[in-house]
Design an enzyme around this catalytic site. Structure first.
Site, PDB file in Angstrom:
ATOM      1  N   ARG A  13       0.316  -1.055   0.163  1.00 42.50           N
ATOM      2  CA  ARG A  13      -0.350  -0.046  -0.051  1.00 42.50           C
ATOM      3  C   ARG A  13       1.104   0.633  -0.087  1.00 42.50           C
ATOM      4  O   ARG A  13       0.616   2.135  -1.374  1.00 42.50           O
ATOM      5  CB  ARG A  13      -1.058   0.177   1.027  1.00 42.50           C
ATOM      6  CG  ARG A  13      -1.796  -1.093   1.061  1.00 42.50           C
ATOM      7  CD  ARG A  13      -2.729  -1.044   0.135  1.00 42.50           C
ATOM      8  NE  ARG A  13      -3.216   0.465  -0.201  1.00 42.50           N
ATOM      9  CZ  ARG A  13      -3.923   0.877  -1.440  1.00 42.50           C
ATOM     10  NH1 ARG A  13      -3.629   0.705  -2.415  1.00 42.50           N
ATOM     11  NH2 ARG A  13      -4.487   2.199  -1.184  1.00 42.50           N
ATOM     12  N   SER A 153       4.841   6.776  11.974  1.00 41.92           N
ATOM     13  CA  SER A 153       3.361   6.210  11.713  1.00 41.92           C
ATOM     14  C   SER A 153       3.075   7.609  11.496  1.00 41.92           C
ATOM     15  O   SER A 153       2.991   8.163  11.375  1.00 41.92           O
ATOM     16  CB  SER A 153       3.253   5.597  12.449  1.00 41.92           C
ATOM     17  OG  SER A 153       2.141   6.471  13.599  1.00 41.92           O
ATOM     18  N   CYS A 154       1.962   6.930  10.176  1.00 37.42           N
ATOM     19  CA  CYS A 154       1.110   7.886  10.107  1.00 37.42           C
ATOM     20  C   CYS A 154       0.381   8.735  11.492  1.00 37.42           C
ATOM     21  O   CYS A 154      -0.143   9.711  10.891  1.00 37.42           O
ATOM     22  CB  CYS A 154      -0.309   6.627   9.376  1.00 37.42           C
ATOM     23  SG  CYS A 154      -0.927   5.642  10.083  1.00 37.42           S
ATOM     24  N   THR A 184      -6.137  -2.301   8.453  1.00 31.96           N
ATOM     25  CA  THR A 184      -4.406  -2.300   7.144  1.00 31.96           C
ATOM     26  C   THR A 184      -5.090  -3.797   6.232  1.00 31.96           C
ATOM     27  O   THR A 184      -5.911  -4.125   7.066  1.00 31.96           O
ATOM     28  CB  THR A 184      -3.460  -1.384   8.022  1.00 31.96           C
ATOM     29  OG1 THR A 184      -3.402  -2.714   8.982  1.00 31.96           O
ATOM     30  CG2 THR A 184      -3.572  -0.187   8.308  1.00 31.96           C
ATOM     31  N   GLY A 214       2.387   3.084  19.483  1.00 32.56           N
ATOM     32  CA  GLY A 214       2.960   3.480  20.324  1.00 32.56           C
ATOM     33  C   GLY A 214       3.076   4.866  19.362  1.00 32.56           C
ATOM     34  O   GLY A 214       4.027   5.584  19.929  1.00 32.56           O
ATOM     35  N   ARG A 236      -9.718  -0.404  16.082  1.00 34.79           N
ATOM     36  CA  ARG A 236      -9.448  -0.566  14.471  1.00 34.79           C
ATOM     37  C   ARG A 236     -10.905  -0.568  14.178  1.00 34.79           C
ATOM     38  O   ARG A 236     -11.578  -1.317  14.096  1.00 34.79           O
ATOM     39  CB  ARG A 236      -8.912  -1.883  13.822  1.00 34.79           C
ATOM     40  CG  ARG A 236      -7.118  -1.585  13.928  1.00 34.79           C
ATOM     41  CD  ARG A 236      -6.451  -0.774  13.159  1.00 34.79           C
ATOM     42  NE  ARG A 236      -4.986   0.004  13.738  1.00 34.79           N
ATOM     43  CZ  ARG A 236      -4.417  -0.608  12.615  1.00 34.79           C
ATOM     44  NH1 ARG A 236      -4.901  -2.075  11.397  1.00 34.79           N
ATOM     45  NH2 ARG A 236      -2.998  -0.832  12.566  1.00 34.79           N
ATOM     46  N   ASN A 318      -4.259   8.053   5.833  1.00 35.87           N
ATOM     47  CA  ASN A 318      -3.334   7.352   7.116  1.00 35.87           C
ATOM     48  C   ASN A 318      -2.680   7.041   5.485  1.00 35.87           C
ATOM     49  O   ASN A 318      -1.517   6.080   5.544  1.00 35.87           O
ATOM     50  CB  ASN A 318      -4.174   6.140   7.110  1.00 35.87           C
ATOM     51  CG  ASN A 318      -5.063   5.527   7.805  1.00 35.87           C
ATOM     52  OD1 ASN A 318      -6.457   6.306   7.196  1.00 35.87           O
ATOM     53  ND2 ASN A 318      -5.349   4.198   7.221  1.00 35.87           N
TER      54      ASN A 318
END
Length: 360
Positions: A13, A153-154, A184, A214, A236, A318
């Site tokens: 992705r 991270s996003c 994801t 995190g 999620r 994201n």
């Protein structure tokens, strides 16, 4: 000015979307892709058709041969090596490599790309030991001698700009973050085995799944003043793209919600323009598909309990927003390195002039 030449390891992705960002830019050039699990014809199909971001319409895309793709008339070399040190990036002129497999996320593993001729490696994930940079927050701390870096991270890219503004203006005593995050590729389409995360093994398409992240703690790495002051979790949810951060903080200085909104709006139109956004519209998640900003503050969604306790809400694509920051970080690294090279060259010229003068 010469274009920045970039290679991508891992055409998932993020790898494919980083490729789209590069191919739509005037100052960057995609020269190579490595993925041992995809043939060039399937790579073409996966790149051209995207269920979230739509069909690729900018260049004609075709397979020249089993080792070359053509984007218009622009050739991109394709490799299929599993071992990063065996990828001959140097042959293609790829100075910067985006490590987007999700496998080689520590410094030692990512450094294997340097053996193949890459000069710099950007990990498109958090790293336990590589320095992390969030564009708009701490990219100015990058030094040209750093060859392996992480784009974090996003979620950290969404949270950090917002947290920086609030901490700079009002001070953060402590805070908790929740990200309501789209599914994801690591999740399951139906219930399946997930030994390390039992809930993570449940069907992604019709469950809200609590998960760890995190991202909030990582803010302390890019903003040391907030180290130990933030932590968080994730839910999620069954949407395919766009996520939202809920940041609840206790402030050092009392502030009204109007003052907080004004501070964020000012930064979104100033130093953080293009990184931090601001909206007072009645928006929902799909309104941000394809938004290349890292964090878009939703002024109508936040609330204050009192002058020191506030909940702030910020949206992010994201996928696309994060991929855009990967390329922005590469641009910054390239400019920093070029400036250093120019200074070094000027010093060499000055020394040469002095030597010639003394000889005369």
């Amino acid at each position: 000015m010469a274009k920045v030449k970039i290679g991508i390891n891992g055409f998932g992705r993020i790898g494919r979307l980083v490729a789209r960002v590069i191919l739509q830019s005037d100052d960057c050039e995609l020269v190579a892709i490595n993925d041992p699990f995809i043939t060039t014809d399937y790579m073409t199909y996966m790149f051209k058709y995207d269920s979230v971001h739509g069909q690729w319409k900018h260049h004609e895309l075709k397979v020249k041969d089993e080792k070359t793709l053509l984007f218009g008339e622009r050739p991109v070399t394709v490799f299929g090596n599993r071992n990063p040190e065996e990828i001959p990036w140097g042959q293609t002129g790829a100075d910067y490599v985006v490590e987007s497999t999700g496998v080689f996320t520590d410094k030692d593993k990512a450094a294997a790309h340097l053996k193949g001729g890459a000069k710099k490696v950007i990990i498109s994930a958090p790293s336990k030991d590589a320095p992390m940079f969030v564009v708009g927050v701490n990219e100015h701390e990058y030094k040209s001698e750093l060859n392996i870096v992480s784009n974090a991270s996003c979620t950290t890219n969404c949270l950090a700009p917002l947290a920086k503004v609030i901490n700079d203006k009002f001070g953060i005593v402590e805070g908790l973050m929740t990200t309501v995050h789209s599914i994801t590729a690591t999740q399951k389409t139906v219930d399946g085995p997930s030994a390390k995360d039992w809930r993570g093994g449940r069907a992604a398409s019709f469950n809200i799944i609590p998960s760890s992240t995190g991202a909030a703690k990582a803010v302390g790495k890019v903003l040391p003043a907030l180290n130990g002051k933030l932590t968080g979790m994730s839910f999620r949810v069954p949407t395919v793209d766009v996520s939202v951060v809920d940041l609840t903080v206790r402030l050092e200085k009392e502030a009204t919600y109007e003052q907080i909104k004004a501070a964020i709006k000012e930064e979104s139109e100033g130093k953080m323009k293009g990184i931090l956004g601001y909206t007072e519209d009645d928006v929902v998640s799909t309104d941000f598909v394809g938004d290349n900003r890292s964090s878009i503050f939703d002024a109508k969604a936040g609330i204050c309990l009192n002058g020191n306790f506030v909940k702030l809400v910020s949206w992010y694509d994201n996928e696309w927003g994060y991929s855009s920051r990967v390329v922005d970080l590469i641009r910054h690294m390239s400019k920093t390195t070029s400036k250093l090279d120019s200074v070094a060259l000027a010093c060499v010229d000055a020394v040469s002039t002095l030597i010639l003068s003394s000889e005369c």
